[in-house]
Design a protein around this motif. Structure first.
Motif, PDB file in Angstrom:
ATOM      1  N   ARG A  83       0.829  -1.213   0.000  1.00 19.00           N
ATOM      2  CA  ARG A  83       0.000   0.000   0.000  1.00 19.00           C
ATOM      3  C   ARG A  83       0.861   1.260   0.000  1.00 19.00           C
ATOM      4  O   ARG A  83       0.488   2.276  -0.593  1.00 19.00           O
ATOM      5  CB  ARG A  83      -0.945  -0.009   1.195  1.00 19.00           C
ATOM      6  CG  ARG A  83      -2.052  -1.038   1.024  1.00 19.00           C
ATOM      7  CD  ARG A  83      -3.031  -1.042   2.155  1.00 19.00           C
ATOM      8  NE  ARG A  83      -3.665   0.258   2.286  1.00 19.00           N
ATOM      9  CZ  ARG A  83      -4.280   0.675   3.378  1.00 19.00           C
ATOM     10  NH1 ARG A  83      -4.353  -0.099   4.446  1.00 19.00           N
ATOM     11  NH2 ARG A  83      -4.836   1.870   3.417  1.00 19.00           N
ATOM     12  N   ALA A  86       1.858   1.689  -3.581  1.00 16.29           N
ATOM     13  CA  ALA A  86       0.693   2.066  -4.379  1.00 16.29           C
ATOM     14  C   ALA A  86       0.383   3.552  -4.186  1.00 16.29           C
ATOM     15  O   ALA A  86       0.048   4.259  -5.145  1.00 16.29           O
ATOM     16  CB  ALA A  86      -0.512   1.215  -3.985  1.00 16.29           C
ATOM     17  N   HIS A  87       0.512   4.023  -2.957  1.00 15.79           N
ATOM     18  CA  HIS A  87       0.217   5.418  -2.644  1.00 15.79           C
ATOM     19  C   HIS A  87       1.287   6.370  -3.190  1.00 15.79           C
ATOM     20  O   HIS A  87       0.970   7.415  -3.772  1.00 15.79           O
ATOM     21  CB  HIS A  87       0.084   5.592  -1.126  1.00 15.79           C
ATOM     22  CG  HIS A  87      -0.169   7.002  -0.711  1.00 15.79           C
ATOM     23  ND1 HIS A  87      -1.416   7.592  -0.801  1.00 15.79           N
ATOM     24  CD2 HIS A  87       0.673   7.947  -0.219  1.00 15.79           C
ATOM     25  CE1 HIS A  87      -1.324   8.847  -0.383  1.00 15.79           C
ATOM     26  NE2 HIS A  87      -0.072   9.078  -0.024  1.00 15.79           N
ATOM     27  N   PRO A  90       2.218   5.444  -7.736  1.00 14.75           N
ATOM     28  CA  PRO A  90       1.121   4.825  -8.491  1.00 14.75           C
ATOM     29  C   PRO A  90       1.445   4.600  -9.967  1.00 14.75           C
ATOM     30  O   PRO A  90       0.957   3.637 -10.571  1.00 14.75           O
ATOM     31  CB  PRO A  90      -0.038   5.806  -8.310  1.00 14.75           C
ATOM     32  CG  PRO A  90       0.613   7.120  -7.991  1.00 14.75           C
ATOM     33  CD  PRO A  90       1.859   6.758  -7.214  1.00 14.75           C
ATOM     34  N   GLN A  91       2.274   5.455 -10.557  1.00 14.97           N
ATOM     35  CA  GLN A  91       2.591   5.313 -11.974  1.00 14.97           C
ATOM     36  C   GLN A  91       3.313   4.003 -12.272  1.00 14.97           C
ATOM     37  O   GLN A  91       3.189   3.456 -13.356  1.00 14.97           O
ATOM     38  CB  GLN A  91       3.371   6.520 -12.509  1.00 14.97           C
ATOM     39  CG  GLN A  91       4.772   6.708 -11.929  1.00 14.97           C
ATOM     40  CD  GLN A  91       4.830   7.505 -10.627  1.00 14.97           C
ATOM     41  OE1 GLN A  91       3.928   7.439  -9.796  1.00 14.97           O
ATOM     42  NE2 GLN A  91       5.918   8.238 -10.424  1.00 14.97           N
ATOM     43  N   TRP A  92       4.060   3.491 -11.326  1.00 17.54           N
ATOM     44  CA  TRP A  92       4.728   2.192 -11.490  1.00 17.54           C
ATOM     45  C   TRP A  92       3.886   1.068 -10.896  1.00 17.54           C
ATOM     46  O   TRP A  92       3.779   0.002 -11.471  1.00 17.54           O
ATOM     47  CB  TRP A  92       6.112   2.194 -10.820  1.00 17.54           C
ATOM     48  CG  TRP A  92       7.144   2.942 -11.597  1.00 17.54           C
ATOM     49  CD1 TRP A  92       7.747   2.541 -12.758  1.00 17.54           C
ATOM     50  CD2 TRP A  92       7.702   4.209 -11.287  1.00 17.54           C
ATOM     51  NE1 TRP A  92       8.644   3.489 -13.184  1.00 17.54           N
ATOM     52  CE2 TRP A  92       8.637   4.531 -12.279  1.00 17.54           C
ATOM     53  CE3 TRP A  92       7.505   5.110 -10.245  1.00 17.54           C
ATOM     54  CZ2 TRP A  92       9.367   5.702 -12.276  1.00 17.54           C
ATOM     55  CZ3 TRP A  92       8.235   6.279 -10.238  1.00 17.54           C
ATOM     56  CH2 TRP A  92       9.149   6.563 -11.246  1.00 17.54           C
ATOM     57  N   TYR A  93       3.292   1.327  -9.751  1.00 19.84           N
ATOM     58  CA  TYR A  93       2.514   0.296  -9.066  1.00 19.84           C
ATOM     59  C   TYR A  93       1.351  -0.193  -9.936  1.00 19.84           C
ATOM     60  O   TYR A  93       1.119  -1.398 -10.053  1.00 19.84           O
ATOM     61  CB  TYR A  93       1.988   0.830  -7.736  1.00 19.84           C
ATOM     62  CG  TYR A  93       1.273  -0.217  -6.929  1.00 19.84           C
ATOM     63  CD1 TYR A  93       1.987  -1.080  -6.100  1.00 19.84           C
ATOM     64  CD2 TYR A  93      -0.106  -0.376  -7.009  1.00 19.84           C
ATOM     65  CE1 TYR A  93       1.342  -2.057  -5.359  1.00 19.84           C
ATOM     66  CE2 TYR A  93      -0.753  -1.351  -6.276  1.00 19.84           C
ATOM     67  CZ  TYR A  93      -0.025  -2.187  -5.459  1.00 19.84           C
ATOM     68  OH  TYR A  93      -0.672  -3.159  -4.743  1.00 19.84           O
ATOM     69  N   ASP A  94       0.633   0.737 -10.546  1.00 13.55           N
ATOM     70  CA  ASP A  94      -0.526   0.362 -11.360  1.00 13.55           C
ATOM     71  C   ASP A  94      -0.154  -0.509 -12.553  1.00 13.55           C
ATOM     72  O   ASP A  94      -0.980  -1.277 -13.046  1.00 13.55           O
ATOM     73  CB  ASP A  94      -1.272   1.618 -11.844  1.00 13.55           C
ATOM     74  CG  ASP A  94      -1.944   2.381 -10.709  1.00 13.55           C
ATOM     75  OD1 ASP A  94      -2.098   1.812  -9.596  1.00 13.55           O
ATOM     76  OD2 ASP A  94      -2.305   3.561 -10.927  1.00 13.55           O
ATOM     77  N   ARG A  95       1.070  -0.418 -13.014  1.00 16.01           N
ATOM     78  CA  ARG A  95       1.544  -1.251 -14.130  1.00 16.01           C
ATOM     79  C   ARG A  95       2.278  -2.504 -13.650  1.00 16.01           C
ATOM     80  O   ARG A  95       2.782  -3.272 -14.454  1.00 16.01           O
ATOM     81  CB  ARG A  95       2.494  -0.437 -15.026  1.00 16.01           C
ATOM     82  CG  ARG A  95       1.828   0.729 -15.723  1.00 16.01           C
ATOM     83  CD  ARG A  95       2.776   1.486 -16.662  1.00 16.01           C
ATOM     84  NE  ARG A  95       3.845   2.153 -15.936  1.00 16.01           N
ATOM     85  CZ  ARG A  95       5.150   1.908 -16.111  1.00 16.01           C
ATOM     86  NH1 ARG A  95       5.567   1.037 -16.986  1.00 16.01           N
ATOM     87  NH2 ARG A  95       6.055   2.558 -15.393  1.00 16.01           N
ATOM     88  N   GLY A  96       2.350  -2.695 -12.312  1.00 19.84           N
ATOM     89  CA  GLY A  96       3.079  -3.844 -11.782  1.00 19.84           C
ATOM     90  C   GLY A  96       4.573  -3.744 -12.029  1.00 19.84           C
ATOM     91  O   GLY A  96       5.253  -4.745 -12.244  1.00 19.84           O
TER      92      GLY A  96
END
Length: 183
Positions: A83, A86-87, A90-96
């Motif tokens: 988390r 993700a917070h 997000p630009q990397w987290y959302d793409r895994g």
């Protein structure tokens, strides 16, 4: 000297890596108040997960003597907070595309020249950059000061890439308090 990149290992290699892992991380058990290594079950989970790249340093006889673990799924690393990433990213987290280096180790009898550390660093930084991912990791203070792992990572990255940006994510302080003579 070569580095093999694998998503799975057979039982013999698993056993060899576990032995090296314990020998490599045992000294940290008295240098940091926080646990610095996986439990046996956690290590086996890492070695068996196809979401964790195993960078295995093999000597001329193809015997493992170094390893780095790079998780491509943050839920594979028990001591971090997905988390948080993700917070904040997000630009990397959302793409895994946040990879976490949970382990960099060299067998104690192979550490003399530092060549294996450089080989491991080169291999996983190359993979991370090729995938367009953000690389995250943690070092205990003992490895920063005594081991020089952060410095070595910086030197290797700057030799390999035109742009390198470090961000310190957090610092955890551990304290002890002794008291006596209650008033």
């Amino acid at each position: 000297m070569r580095v093999s990149v694998q998503t799975s290992v057979d039982e013999l290699v698993e056993k060899q890596l576990a032995e090296i892992y314990h020998a490599a991380f045992e000294p940290l058990e008295v240098l940091s108040p926080a646990r610095q290594s996986f439990t046996d079950d956690e290590l086996l989970s890492q070695l068996r997960s196809d979401k964790v790249f195993k960078f295995i340093g093999l000597d001329r006889n193809d015997v493992p003597c170094a390893m780095a673990l790079l998780a491509t799924d943050l839920t594979e690393v028990p001591w971090i907070s997905p988390r948080y990433f993700a917070h904040h990213y997000p630009q990397w987290y959302d793409r895994g595309k946040i990879y976490y280096v949970s382990t960099v180790m060299v067998a104690p009898d192979q550490r003399q020249a530092g060549a294996w550390i450089v080989a491991m660093l080169r291999a996983f930084t190359r993979k991370t950059a090729a995938d367009g991912a953000l690389m995250a990791f943690d070092f205990c203070q003992a490895n920063v000061e005594g081991g020089g792992l952060r410095r070595a990572t910086d030197v290797v990255a700057r030799r390999m890439f035109e742009r390198v940006e470090w961000t310190d994510l957090d610092t955890q302080h551990y304290h002890a308090l002794f008291m006596e003579g209650l008033k």
